[in-house]
Scaffold this motif. Sequence first.
Motif: not given
Length: 246
Positions: A35-41, A138-143, A188-201
């Motif tokens: 939820l936190w990563s989606w708020a940032v996204i 970055s933290v959400v995507a990697t951890a 964990g994967l559901a949290a990491a995948i959107p965060a990883y894509i968004a971080y790179n973009k």
Amino acid sequence: MTPPADPGMLNPVTLFMEADIVVKLIMIGLAGSSLWSWAVIIDKAIKFTALNREADAFEAQVGSGRSLEDIAAQAGSQPAHPLPRMLVIALADWREARTRGGLSGEQGNLLMARIDRALDSLIAREGQRVENGLGVLSVVATASPFIGLFGTVWGIMNAFGRIAAAGNTNLTTVAPAIAEALFATAIGLAAAIPAYIAYNKFSIDAGKFTGRLESFADDLQAAVARRLGGSTAPSAPPVTEPRRDF
């Protein structure tokens, strides 16, 4: 024949409620991180869209042939967007230097150095500002995958313990216990995948925006340098800079 597992036992709510307390805490933490990563996204998507839209509008004004002084006056003394703020800073330094009379070569160099430092400082601050929040992604995507894997390993250990205590290894007994454990990895994967894509973009978007600021700073410095060259002429032109000379 072994009866099929009850589908109701494999729904997410049941899997969470039947999980071990450690696995439950991991699932809650991962869901909160998601939820936190989606708020940032969402926040970054809105801000980058607004920044680029305002930058396009400002650059259209600069390219319209109006003088830079008119554009800076329209932007105000403290514009929110960095591009007009850079213009205001450069013109303010130019006017301050002009009020002191003619500019010698050394004075002109000092003026250019002062403008360069001011613009570089602004670009550095804006670069940090547009990158705020990317650390969370970055933290959400990697951890998240590793935290979810830990929950899975912990859950499987407990599942095998319950299976051994029950003395029953048929599919009906094994499937729900294993599913509870694997559910943590899925979260964990559901949290990491959107965060990883968004971080790179957004990292790419931040780099492009910073490059846009640097290009505009170079153009401003070139315009001031041309004005310095013209200010040494016997009849210096008024302090206006049409786009064709910019």
